[in-house]
Design a protein around this motif. Sequence first.
Motif, short mmCIF file in Angstrom:
data_model
loop_
_atom_site.label_atom_id
_atom_site.label_comp_id
_atom_site.label_asym_id
_atom_site.label_seq_id
_atom_site.Cartn_x
_atom_site.Cartn_y
_atom_site.Cartn_z
N SER A 32 0.83 -1.20 0.00
CA SER A 32 0.00 0.00 0.00
C SER A 32 0.87 1.26 0.00
O SER A 32 0.59 2.22 -0.72
N GLU A 33 1.92 1.21 0.78
CA GLU A 33 2.83 2.34 0.82
C GLU A 33 3.53 2.53 -0.52
O GLU A 33 3.69 3.65 -1.00
N LEU A 34 3.90 1.40 -1.14
CA LEU A 34 4.55 1.47 -2.45
C LEU A 34 3.59 2.06 -3.50
O LEU A 34 4.00 2.86 -4.35
N LEU A 92 7.86 6.22 -18.36
CA LEU A 92 7.40 4.96 -17.75
C LEU A 92 8.58 4.09 -17.34
O LEU A 92 8.55 3.44 -16.29
N LYS A 93 9.60 4.07 -18.18
CA LYS A 93 10.80 3.29 -17.86
C LYS A 93 11.45 3.85 -16.58
O LYS A 93 11.90 3.10 -15.70
N GLN A 94 11.47 5.18 -16.48
CA GLN A 94 12.02 5.80 -15.27
C GLN A 94 11.19 5.43 -14.05
O GLN A 94 11.74 5.18 -12.96
N LEU A 95 9.88 5.38 -14.23
CA LEU A 95 9.00 5.00 -13.12
C LEU A 95 9.30 3.56 -12.70
O LEU A 95 9.37 3.25 -11.50
N SER A 126 14.24 0.47 -7.45
CA SER A 126 15.10 0.95 -6.38
C SER A 126 14.46 0.73 -5.01
O SER A 126 15.14 0.71 -3.99
N TYR A 127 13.14 0.54 -5.01
CA TYR A 127 12.40 0.34 -3.76
C TYR A 127 12.27 -1.14 -3.42
O TYR A 127 12.43 -1.52 -2.26
N VAL A 128 11.97 -1.99 -4.43
CA VAL A 128 11.70 -3.41 -4.16
C VAL A 128 12.82 -4.34 -4.59
O VAL A 128 12.80 -5.53 -4.28
N GLY A 129 13.79 -3.81 -5.33
CA GLY A 129 14.83 -4.68 -5.87
C GLY A 129 14.40 -5.22 -7.23
O GLY A 129 13.38 -4.78 -7.80
N PRO A 130 15.13 -6.18 -7.81
CA PRO A 130 14.81 -6.70 -9.14
C PRO A 130 13.38 -7.26 -9.22
O PRO A 130 12.94 -7.98 -8.33
#
Length: 381
Positions: free
Chosen positions: A6-8, A116-119, A125-129
């Motif tokens: 939810s935070e993500l 979109l790619k940047q998003l 960077s938040y969840v990893g691969p």
Amino acid sequence: MHPDWSELAQQIKSWGLELGFGQVGICDTDLQAEEPRLQAWLDAGFHGEMEWMASHGMKRARPAELVPGTLRVISVRMDYLPEDAAFASNLADPDSAYISRYALGRDYHKLIRSRLKQLGEKIQSYVGPYGFRPFVDSAPVLERPLAAKAGLGWQGKHSLLLNRDAGSLFFLGELFVDLPLPVDTQANDSCGNCVACITICPTQAIVAPYTVDARRCVSYLTIELQSDIPEPLRPLLGNRIYGCDDCQLVCPVNQAADVSAEADFQRRPVWLNKTLIELWQWTEDEFLRFTEGSAIRRIGYERWLRNIAVALGNAPFSQKTVDALQQRSGSVSDLVQRHLDWALVQHRAKQQKLQWQQQNLLTRQTERLVRVIQKGLPDHA
């Protein structure tokens, strides 16, 4: 340890706004309800020459088949209404060239796909691969139903997505992800009894609410169609040489449309106050130079001339227009020549009608003068 989904989701929406998107929503991949409608539309042949609409079967309505492992679709909108809101003023001038507003700036495909790619990378960077893939009109994706499911708006009777705060003057893009993000609530249809878009359509392409026969749509005829524009439809195109905005211009929801802050979507100076004759006289090199980075280039020089020939045929009679058409006769492709010949036929008919009207006017004036003279003569004359 799993992330706080939810935070993500909230963070994704915040990142999206930072990247210039007007809105970000999230939905699941279930589009089963769309499959019968899509199949019926294809069976009716409403896709015309767009064979790619049918070539992937129902994969268009099944994101998880298109990109295996997809769990959610992040749908985004990017507004393109310019600061100069009078962009449609030349639609009333039959000697001017009308180009759909979305095409007056930079081609949106690469710009939105890059964002979109940047998003996607910010999420990484938040969840990893993880698995993600961006789309902007680049694959069999039912972008409007997905955007509606993601809460970005509802599909209007013209089939475009409508948003209460942004109208319909925006682009859509999607980021397929394999993350179990919470989904947003689908927006309700708010068109009510309004049929303004159906009524205004110059070619009556909206054959029923929410159903467009692309074979009659001006955007299809001037952009997607690669063969001859059907003769009965040519007079209905008016001065529209690339796309059409009529159904959006008349839509009351667009009164609330947001002005775009994206510099790349502002109208390029080259498209300001251009007459049909000016554009008709462009060489292929000029066409390629002036349309560099523009969505217009995708139709190519031949269809560009085809479209302008039709618009010139619809313009009021003038010897200047006839001369411009005749100067290119015999030096263009067969496709363009057929439309050029049609345009000349239209002008011959208009010239004859004009001559008849002038002769008729002269006759009436002469008769009126004779009556005045006779009335003023002495009785014995």
